[in-house]
Design a protein around this motif. Structure first.
Motif, PDB file in Angstrom:
ATOM      1  N   LEU A 174      44.200 -14.247  42.663  1.00  0.00           N
ATOM      2  CA  LEU A 174      45.535 -14.843  42.645  1.00  0.00           C
ATOM      3  C   LEU A 174      46.620 -13.786  42.833  1.00  0.00           C
ATOM      4  O   LEU A 174      47.599 -13.992  43.566  1.00  0.00           O
ATOM      5  N   VAL A 175      46.442 -12.635  42.185  1.00  0.00           N
ATOM      6  CA  VAL A 175      47.415 -11.538  42.341  1.00  0.00           C
ATOM      7  C   VAL A 175      47.426 -11.037  43.780  1.00  0.00           C
ATOM      8  O   VAL A 175      48.494 -10.828  44.377  1.00  0.00           O
ATOM      9  N   LEU A 176      46.247 -10.842  44.361  1.00  0.00           N
ATOM     10  CA  LEU A 176      46.164 -10.361  45.736  1.00  0.00           C
ATOM     11  C   LEU A 176      46.769 -11.368  46.712  1.00  0.00           C
ATOM     12  O   LEU A 176      47.475 -10.986  47.654  1.00  0.00           O
ATOM     13  N   GLN A 177      46.496 -12.649  46.471  1.00  0.00           N
ATOM     14  CA  GLN A 177      47.073 -13.672  47.343  1.00  0.00           C
ATOM     15  C   GLN A 177      48.597 -13.662  47.273  1.00  0.00           C
ATOM     16  O   GLN A 177      49.283 -13.738  48.297  1.00  0.00           O
ATOM     17  N   THR A 178      49.120 -13.555  46.040  1.00  0.00           N
ATOM     18  CA  THR A 178      50.580 -13.544  45.859  1.00  0.00           C
ATOM     19  C   THR A 178      51.202 -12.349  46.559  1.00  0.00           C
ATOM     20  O   THR A 178      52.226 -12.479  47.251  1.00  0.00           O
ATOM     21  N   ALA A 179      50.600 -11.172  46.405  1.00  0.00           N
ATOM     22  CA  ALA A 179      51.119  -9.967  47.054  1.00  0.00           C
ATOM     23  C   ALA A 179      51.089 -10.121  48.574  1.00  0.00           C
ATOM     24  O   ALA A 179      52.044  -9.749  49.269  1.00  0.00           O
ATOM     25  N   MET A 180      50.001 -10.674  49.087  1.00  0.00           N
ATOM     26  CA  MET A 180      49.871 -10.860  50.527  1.00  0.00           C
ATOM     27  C   MET A 180      50.921 -11.836  51.055  1.00  0.00           C
ATOM     28  O   MET A 180      51.562 -11.591  52.085  1.00  0.00           O
ATOM     29  N   LEU A 181      51.118 -12.917  50.332  1.00  0.00           N
ATOM     30  CA  LEU A 181      52.080 -13.933  50.777  1.00  0.00           C
ATOM     31  C   LEU A 181      53.514 -13.420  50.704  1.00  0.00           C
ATOM     32  O   LEU A 181      54.325 -13.701  51.585  1.00  0.00           O
ATOM     33  N   ARG A 182      53.841 -12.679  49.666  1.00  0.00           N
ATOM     34  CA  ARG A 182      55.196 -12.126  49.572  1.00  0.00           C
ATOM     35  C   ARG A 182      55.442 -11.078  50.661  1.00  0.00           C
ATOM     36  O   ARG A 182      56.555 -10.917  51.144  1.00  0.00           O
ATOM     37  N   ARG A 183      54.389 -10.375  51.031  1.00  0.00           N
ATOM     38  CA  ARG A 183      54.501  -9.398  52.127  1.00  0.00           C
ATOM     39  C   ARG A 183      54.667 -10.119  53.463  1.00  0.00           C
ATOM     40  O   ARG A 183      55.430  -9.687  54.334  1.00  0.00           O
ATOM     41  N   ARG A 184      53.962 -11.216  53.607  1.00  0.00           N
ATOM     42  CA  ARG A 184      53.997 -11.960  54.867  1.00  0.00           C
ATOM     43  C   ARG A 184      55.298 -12.725  55.046  1.00  0.00           C
ATOM     44  O   ARG A 184      55.785 -12.886  56.157  1.00  0.00           O
ATOM     45  N   TYR A 185      55.850 -13.220  53.920  1.00  0.00           N
ATOM     46  CA  TYR A 185      57.083 -14.005  53.992  1.00  0.00           C
ATOM     47  C   TYR A 185      58.180 -13.343  53.145  1.00  0.00           C
ATOM     48  O   TYR A 185      58.669 -13.938  52.187  1.00  0.00           O
ATOM     49  N   PRO A 186      58.581 -12.138  53.470  1.00  0.00           N
ATOM     50  CA  PRO A 186      59.550 -11.424  52.622  1.00  0.00           C
ATOM     51  C   PRO A 186      60.924 -12.083  52.569  1.00  0.00           C
ATOM     52  O   PRO A 186      61.639 -11.956  51.586  1.00  0.00           O
ATOM     53  N   GLY A 187      61.297 -12.790  53.617  1.00  0.00           N
ATOM     54  CA  GLY A 187      62.611 -13.438  53.631  1.00  0.00           C
ATOM     55  C   GLY A 187      62.480 -14.943  53.703  1.00  0.00           C
ATOM     56  O   GLY A 187      63.382 -15.615  54.185  1.00  0.00           O
ATOM     57  N   GLY A 188      61.352 -15.440  53.197  1.00  0.00           N
ATOM     58  CA  GLY A 188      61.065 -16.861  53.334  1.00  0.00           C
ATOM     59  C   GLY A 188      61.739 -17.728  52.302  1.00  0.00           C
ATOM     60  O   GLY A 188      62.952 -17.924  52.309  1.00  0.00           O
ATOM     61  N   LEU A 189      60.978 -18.209  51.357  1.00  0.00           N
ATOM     62  CA  LEU A 189      61.482 -19.189  50.413  1.00  0.00           C
ATOM     63  C   LEU A 189      62.174 -18.517  49.231  1.00  0.00           C
ATOM     64  O   LEU A 189      62.261 -17.307  49.121  1.00  0.00           O
ATOM     65  N   LEU A 190      62.631 -19.344  48.328  1.00  0.00           N
ATOM     66  CA  LEU A 190      63.452 -18.890  47.204  1.00  0.00           C
ATOM     67  C   LEU A 190      62.828 -17.790  46.356  1.00  0.00           C
ATOM     68  O   LEU A 190      63.557 -17.013  45.767  1.00  0.00           O
ATOM     69  N   PRO A 191      61.474 -17.674  46.242  1.00  0.00           N
ATOM     70  CA  PRO A 191      60.917 -16.606  45.424  1.00  0.00           C
ATOM     71  C   PRO A 191      61.430 -15.211  45.753  1.00  0.00           C
ATOM     72  O   PRO A 191      61.266 -14.293  44.975  1.00  0.00           O
ATOM     73  N   ASN A 192      62.042 -15.024  46.918  1.00  0.00           N
ATOM     74  CA  ASN A 192      62.638 -13.728  47.238  1.00  0.00           C
ATOM     75  C   ASN A 192      63.991 -13.649  46.508  1.00  0.00           C
ATOM     76  O   ASN A 192      64.947 -14.325  46.899  1.00  0.00           O
TER      77      ASN A 192
END
Length: 258
Positions: A235-253
């Motif tokens: 789960l941690v690896l997936q989250t890191a990968m997704l935040r890297r892939r979508y750095p300016g995407g949804l509100l979590p940024n």
């Protein structure tokens, strides 16, 4: 009216939680949980997260009734889901103390759905209100993340309480529950393109499962402990990968939400 219900149930959750822990409705949650040991149960310290969740939910409930949030479309859309999620969370506590496990199961999965719905709507809001990341997305995502695993812990206790499967060799069916929990966590997190706070709450619970099962004498407990850690790592690896892939995407940024 709906926003007022959000506030009322945000107040009700810690009040009912305190009453439950003082034995008002029956044995406290820890006592009830100890009666039905499973391979998915978490260490007792992990449940302290409820204090943080209740506090942040109350802050969110107050935030959504003030300022420009009163007319914001996204905040309006999540209000019924938040009110329902808070109400169901409130109801679950006395039901569990009274041993109404089937009802508890229905209630906790419904609450999980409601809070995930809130986090989803907020995660996909491209025009967030000022402070929305901190005062709405964070509280509701933590609540959703914790419930996403707690629901399966509850399911395991129902299986043991009603002897729906072996209570001496619990590992086979426990692994199925772990797989289902992991599937839900990863799918929801993927849909939100890496919701950091959702993942944090789930990882907190998974580490507590590891701690509890590492010291347990139940058959299969050591395997269950390492499975919990493996899910947390993925789960941690997936989250890191997704935040890297979508750095300016949804509100979590956070940079997109003042």
């Amino acid at each position: 009216m709906t926003r007022l219900l959000v506030l009322l149930f945000a107040i009700a959750m810690p009040v009912v939680g305190w009453l439950s822990n003082t034995g008002t409705f029956g044995p406290d949650n820890g006592t009830m949980s100890d009666r039905y040991p499973t391979l998915l149960v978490a260490a007792g310290y992990a449940f302290a997260i409820w204090g943080l969740i209740f506090l942040l939910d109350l802050v969110y409930a107050l935030w959504q009734t003030t300022g420009t949030r009163k007319t914001d479309d996204t905040v309006t859309r999540i209000a019924p889901w938040a009110a329902a999620g808070f109400a169901l969370t409130t109801i679950w506590m006395p039901l569990f103390s009274m041993g109404q496990f089937w009802l508890c199961l229905l209630v906790i999965f419904a609450a999980t759905f409601c809070l995930i719905r809130c986090a989803m709507l907020l995660s996909h809001d491209r025009t967030p209100q000022e402070g929305q990341w901190m005062w709405a997305w964070l509280p509701l995502s933590l609540h959703a993340g914790w419930l996403s695993l707690a629901a399966f812990l509850n399911l395991a206790q129902v299986i043991v309480a009603y002897k729906l499967a072996s209570t001496t060799q619990m590992l086979p069916w426990s692994l199925i529950l772990f797989a289902l929990a992991a599937l839900m966590l990863l799918m929801v997190n993927l849909r939100m393109r890496g919701n950091i706070d959702y993942a944090i709450a789930a990882v907190w619970a998974l580490i507590a499962v590891y701690v509890q099962q590492s010291d347990s004498s139940l058959p299969g407990a050591q395997t269950a402990a390492w499975v919990a850690i493996a899910i947390a790592v993925v789960l941690v690896l997936q989250t890191a990968m997704l935040r890297r892939r979508y750095p300016g995407g949804l509100l979590p940024n956070p940079s997109r939400a003042p």
